[in-house]
Design an enzyme around this catalytic site. Sequence first.
Site, short mmCIF file in Angstrom:
data_model
loop_
_atom_site.label_atom_id
_atom_site.label_comp_id
_atom_site.label_asym_id
_atom_site.label_seq_id
_atom_site.Cartn_x
_atom_site.Cartn_y
_atom_site.Cartn_z
CD GLU A 205 -3.35 -2.32 1.91
OE1 GLU A 205 -2.86 -0.15 3.26
OE2 GLU A 205 -4.10 -2.50 1.58
CE LYS A 339 -10.50 -3.17 3.40
NZ LYS A 339 -10.28 -4.13 4.06
#
Length: 430
Positions: A205, A339
């Site tokens: 990330e 999400k």
Amino acid sequence: MSMITEIYAREILDSRGNPSVEVEVFTEDGGFGRALVPSGASTGEHEAVELRDGDKSRYLGKGVLKAVANVNDTIAPELIGYDVFDQNAIDAKMIELDGTPNKAKLGANAILGVSMAAAHAAADELGLPLYTYLGGFNAKTLPTPMMNIINGGSHADNNVDFQEFMIMPVGAPTFREALRMGAEVFHALKSVLSGMGLNTAVGDEGGFAPNLKSNEEAITVILEAIEKAGYKPGEDVYLAMDVASSEFYDKSTGKYELAGEGKSLTTAELVDFYAELVDKYPILSIEDGCDENDWDGHKLLTDKIGHKVQLVGDDLFVTNTSKLAEGIEKGIANSILIKVNQIGTLTETFDAIEMAKKAGYTAVVSHRSGETEDATIADIAVATNAGQIKTGSLSRTDRIAKYNQLLRIEDMLGDVAKYDGIKSFYNLKK
């Protein structure tokens, strides 16, 4: 009304070099939408199913040709002729076609690609930004970012047990300034780590992934970086952690194994550890502090520090309204991570955000560790006035794409744009 005339899916690659699904939707009046589907590494066992081929001769079994075929051969013929503006009907039809509780037949990656691409096509046809199409005239709140600047756990090849250590520039007056503050702290952290002789390679990330003496050392080096950048911890910038404790929970012993520190903790000991960290450091948010099935642990954690710390359910709630409703009823956590690919459609995603807000829970719109250049979640965060977004560090284009989209949105909104900063944590007494 404008009918969908064509839906087409293809196999593409995500930020980890693994296949993912891209979908394009066309309408009779010239509307066009494209969406790319993300993928997680630390996935909750109750998430909607991401359909993979399992053919070891292609992409180590991670191909998505089955999901692509499900779009092109099953979903597309059924949705041709549907009104592109009727998102509820589009999503409901795909859920019906799948017929399973977790989208295991067609795959959440197939269904989500169509769901998002249809929304993009509808917005395009109307000449509206996606956030306006999805949220209406009152979509104006830019989210406070959670920036993952030290990666551990399943997101990095290092000895740090906790998955993410993040900064939140809550003291900024605008999103643009918040992004600048985060970038400056990120660069200061690289300098701090280099000065310690530590690795400054980045994880999935975009955060740094050094080997550290302990999880607590990750906190102290970030605090040093915040000060080095000229900001005040606990005022300008707060800390957040995604512990992802399901990744180091041993079901056979019922203990949490912090291998990097050589510790084996009971649930009560782990909760006490969090409480000590919160008392000692400016930590404002903890995600998945206990295993996804350790609801007693989550209740203990909520009762102990939930009044002053945002406790986010990711694997705990998996963007699922039934799971969230159970958590609300039992007084577990006070926030939900959103999400889109955990649940698989935009309508179900929006339902989860609405339920959270009505219960006084916060909602944090989130990326996945396997991302693409798709920036739909930036528009979703603004459309729902969610107030918070979690989309990685200040490196890797797959992360920066979301930040850049938020900069564009802030510019488009002009004087009506809001950035709430610390006020995003409206349910805390801290």
